[in-house]
Design a protein around this motif. Structure first.
Motif, PDB file in Angstrom:
ATOM      1  N   SER A 100      39.550 -13.461 -21.250  1.00  0.00           N
ATOM      2  CA  SER A 100      39.484 -12.641 -20.358  1.00  0.00           C
ATOM      3  C   SER A 100      40.925 -12.753 -20.017  1.00  0.00           C
ATOM      4  O   SER A 100      41.650 -14.281 -19.742  1.00  0.00           O
ATOM      5  N   ALA A 101      42.570 -12.060 -19.142  1.00  0.00           N
ATOM      6  CA  ALA A 101      43.632 -12.013 -18.404  1.00  0.00           C
ATOM      7  C   ALA A 101      42.954 -10.948 -17.178  1.00  0.00           C
ATOM      8  O   ALA A 101      41.950 -10.924 -17.042  1.00  0.00           O
ATOM      9  N   GLY A 102      43.326 -12.224 -16.436  1.00  0.00           N
ATOM     10  CA  GLY A 102      42.755 -11.733 -14.763  1.00  0.00           C
ATOM     11  C   GLY A 102      42.767 -13.032 -13.915  1.00  0.00           C
ATOM     12  O   GLY A 102      42.225 -13.998 -15.196  1.00  0.00           O
ATOM     13  N   GLY A 103      41.778 -12.732 -12.773  1.00  0.00           N
ATOM     14  CA  GLY A 103      40.893 -13.370 -12.278  1.00  0.00           C
ATOM     15  C   GLY A 103      42.220 -13.742 -11.596  1.00  0.00           C
ATOM     16  O   GLY A 103      43.177 -13.184 -10.331  1.00  0.00           O
ATOM     17  N   VAL A 104      41.679 -15.157 -10.494  1.00  0.00           N
ATOM     18  CA  VAL A 104      42.537 -15.735  -9.490  1.00  0.00           C
ATOM     19  C   VAL A 104      43.930 -15.980  -9.300  1.00  0.00           C
ATOM     20  O   VAL A 104      43.856 -16.430 -10.489  1.00  0.00           O
ATOM     21  N   MET A 140      42.642 -26.029  -5.019  1.00  0.00           N
ATOM     22  CA  MET A 140      42.463 -25.268  -3.211  1.00  0.00           C
ATOM     23  C   MET A 140      42.563 -23.800  -3.169  1.00  0.00           C
ATOM     24  O   MET A 140      43.839 -23.738  -3.243  1.00  0.00           O
ATOM     25  N   LEU A 141      41.542 -22.858  -3.142  1.00  0.00           N
ATOM     26  CA  LEU A 141      41.560 -21.795  -2.108  1.00  0.00           C
ATOM     27  C   LEU A 141      42.493 -22.497  -0.969  1.00  0.00           C
ATOM     28  O   LEU A 141      41.509 -22.725  -0.335  1.00  0.00           O
ATOM     29  N   ARG A 142      43.413 -21.106  -0.959  1.00  0.00           N
ATOM     30  CA  ARG A 142      44.263 -21.838   1.110  1.00  0.00           C
ATOM     31  C   ARG A 142      43.475 -21.503   2.054  1.00  0.00           C
ATOM     32  O   ARG A 142      43.418 -21.576   2.966  1.00  0.00           O
ATOM     33  N   ARG A 143      42.513 -20.100   1.518  1.00  0.00           N
ATOM     34  CA  ARG A 143      42.013 -19.290   2.465  1.00  0.00           C
ATOM     35  C   ARG A 143      40.028 -19.975   2.846  1.00  0.00           C
ATOM     36  O   ARG A 143      39.747 -19.402   3.928  1.00  0.00           O
ATOM     37  N   LEU A 157      34.396 -13.612  -3.522  1.00  0.00           N
ATOM     38  CA  LEU A 157      35.521 -14.084  -2.635  1.00  0.00           C
ATOM     39  C   LEU A 157      36.316 -12.962  -2.182  1.00  0.00           C
ATOM     40  O   LEU A 157      36.972 -12.336  -1.812  1.00  0.00           O
ATOM     41  N   ALA A 158      35.779 -11.721  -2.650  1.00  0.00           N
ATOM     42  CA  ALA A 158      36.158 -10.512  -2.098  1.00  0.00           C
ATOM     43  C   ALA A 158      35.834 -10.432  -0.666  1.00  0.00           C
ATOM     44  O   ALA A 158      36.613 -10.303   0.953  1.00  0.00           O
ATOM     45  N   ARG A 159      34.591 -10.818  -0.182  1.00  0.00           N
ATOM     46  CA  ARG A 159      34.091 -10.650   1.287  1.00  0.00           C
ATOM     47  C   ARG A 159      34.812 -11.762   2.026  1.00  0.00           C
ATOM     48  O   ARG A 159      35.196 -11.617   3.538  1.00  0.00           O
ATOM     49  N   HIS A 160      35.712 -12.559   1.553  1.00  0.00           N
ATOM     50  CA  HIS A 160      36.768 -13.546   2.154  1.00  0.00           C
ATOM     51  C   HIS A 160      38.239 -13.317   1.925  1.00  0.00           C
ATOM     52  O   HIS A 160      38.541 -14.447   2.273  1.00  0.00           O
ATOM     53  N   GLY A 161      37.921 -12.007   1.443  1.00  0.00           N
ATOM     54  CA  GLY A 161      39.816 -11.679   1.626  1.00  0.00           C
ATOM     55  C   GLY A 161      40.687 -12.080   0.827  1.00  0.00           C
ATOM     56  O   GLY A 161      41.783 -12.227   0.623  1.00  0.00           O
TER      57      GLY A 161
END
Length: 423
Positions: A348-352, A362-365, A186-190
């Protein structure tokens, strides 16, 4: 691998509850669904959760229920309202797994374990034509936008589905499959990801050798814990390096945050929450008649050996005045110095962040790519809230995929329990 030529092919990456319920919704809508997972079987964390009894959801009033999600309530409430605890129970019963409400309000299947439910569920998915590609580790996307996997033989597999659901889990219990390795893709897509932190975990504290060697594994039953004005009744367990258990997990987010901020957290333990202070005081005012302190505390206050040891751990010189001793039993101080690691946390806490998603998850990017389950940035205590949100987000994402693919929603009933049951 043959596919239904008349329907879109969709990919679900992750074979946990969120991914599997999405596969059911999409399969029932007539899509060609393939579930990819890096492990040799699906539902591993579900099976682990069911070892002590599969807590599917909770029976409490809806407003109290959704309040358990704290900061994520605004995002999760409409999703859970669309698939509430009653719908989850109906879905389970549609698989032949009747449910019951325990004394704590938690909901379990009557079989108690997860394995009968999972077997029936996988049978239903097979009947719906859902396919499974196991031992496939997702690597991200290639330059052409195709999903890239490495299979069991080390070969590269590339696919271009009509829509994709990411349901790879958080980062707790990584040996069961969810290790957070998807962050780099995901990081590779910002796309930013909130750092993972343990949730519903135990804590460390500086036990003496006696406490560590003699009482590790001993339960503290029918206690109440208080931290930062919040009081929780339940049980806990002494470990070799600290304390864990249901009552601890209920306060774990607050305790974790305090330790991260201040370096420690001061927890209070009421060893006799069922006794009012005045009643306990009256018992402690009775004559000791030559009894040792341990014998007196056992008989007069009803304390267990581990409870008495906890008192001595907090203060080797116990108060002798009844009023002070009663206050001490009702508020034993315990200094926590650290949280257990992600590898030992229940969740776990955290995530997208939800800000990266539209109302259909849906991911906006990345149009056509949806996210569900513990990959999302939310946390909740144990008690059925974790599974409920995993199911609700999986269903919401599947419905979002149907909207994205312009498949009429009348192909989908509001309750997946109405799906045909396959032997």
């Amino acid at each position: 691998m043959s596919l239904k030529s008349s329907s879109p092919e969709v990919a679900i990456i992750g074979g946990g509850p969120a991914g599997l319920i999405a596969a059911e919704v999409l399969g029932r809508a007539g899509l060609s669904v393939t579930v990819y997972d890096r492990m040799p079987s699906v539902g591993r964390k579900l099976l682990m959760a069911g070892r002590g009894g599969l807590n599917l959801t909770h029976s409490e009033e809806f407003g109290r229920f959704v309040a358990r999600y704290a900061e994520a309530r605004p995002q999760l409430e409409p999703l859970i309202e669309a698939f509430p605890p009653a719908a989850l129970r109906a879905w389970s019963e549609g698989l032949g797994q009747e449910t019951f409400v325990g004394s704590s309000g938690r909901v379990f299947p009557k079989a108690f374990k997860a394995s009968p439910l999972l077997r029936a569920w996988l049978s239903r998915l097979e009947g719906l034509g859902v396919r499974f590609a196991l031992r496939h580790r997702w690597q991200g996307w290639d330059e052409d936008g195709r999903l890239v996997f490495t299979d069991a033989a080390g070969e590269t597999v590339r696919i271009t589905p009509a829509a994709t659901l990411l349901a790879l889990g958080g980062a707790s219990w990584p040996r069961l499959g969810a290790d957070g390795s998807w962050i780099s893709a995901l990081a590779r897509h910002g796309i930013p990801v909130s750092p993972f932190r343990p949730a519903n975990m135990g804590f460390t504290c500086p036990w003496s050798d006696l406490m560590r060697n003699r009482f590790a594994g001993e339960p503290l039953k029918r206690i109440a814990l208080t931290f930062a004005g919040t009081r929780v009744r339940g049980e806990a367990v002494i470990t070799a390096d600290g304390i864990e258990g249901g009552a601890v997990y209920a306060l774990s987010a607050r305790l974790r945050d305090a330790i991260e901020r201040d370096g420690n957290a001061a927890l209070q333990i009421d060893l006799r929450p069922d006794l009012a202070h005045g009643v306990l005081l009256k018992r402690l005012e009775s004559s000791r008649k030559g009894q040792s302190a341990s014998t007196f505390l056992r008989k007069a206050a009803g304390l267990s050996p581990v409870g008495i040891a906890l008192l001595r751990e907090a203060s080797p010189a116990l108060p002798t005045e009844p009023e002070a001793l009663a206050r001490f039993i009702k508020a034993v101080p315990l200094r926590l110095t650290g949280a257990k690691s992600l590898e030992r946390a229940i969740s776990s806490a955290g995530g997208v962040p939800f800000s990266e998603l539209d109302e259909h998850l849906m991911l906006r990017r990345l149009p056509g790519v949806f996210v569900a389950g513990e990959m999302l940035d939310w946390e909740a205590p144990t008690g059925g809230y974790l599974l409920q949100a995993a199911f609700a987000t999986g269903i919401a994402a599947a419905r979002g995929m149907l909207s994205f693919l312009r498949i009429p929603h009348d192909a989908l009933t509001s309750n997946p329990s109405s799906a045909t049951r396959h032997p």
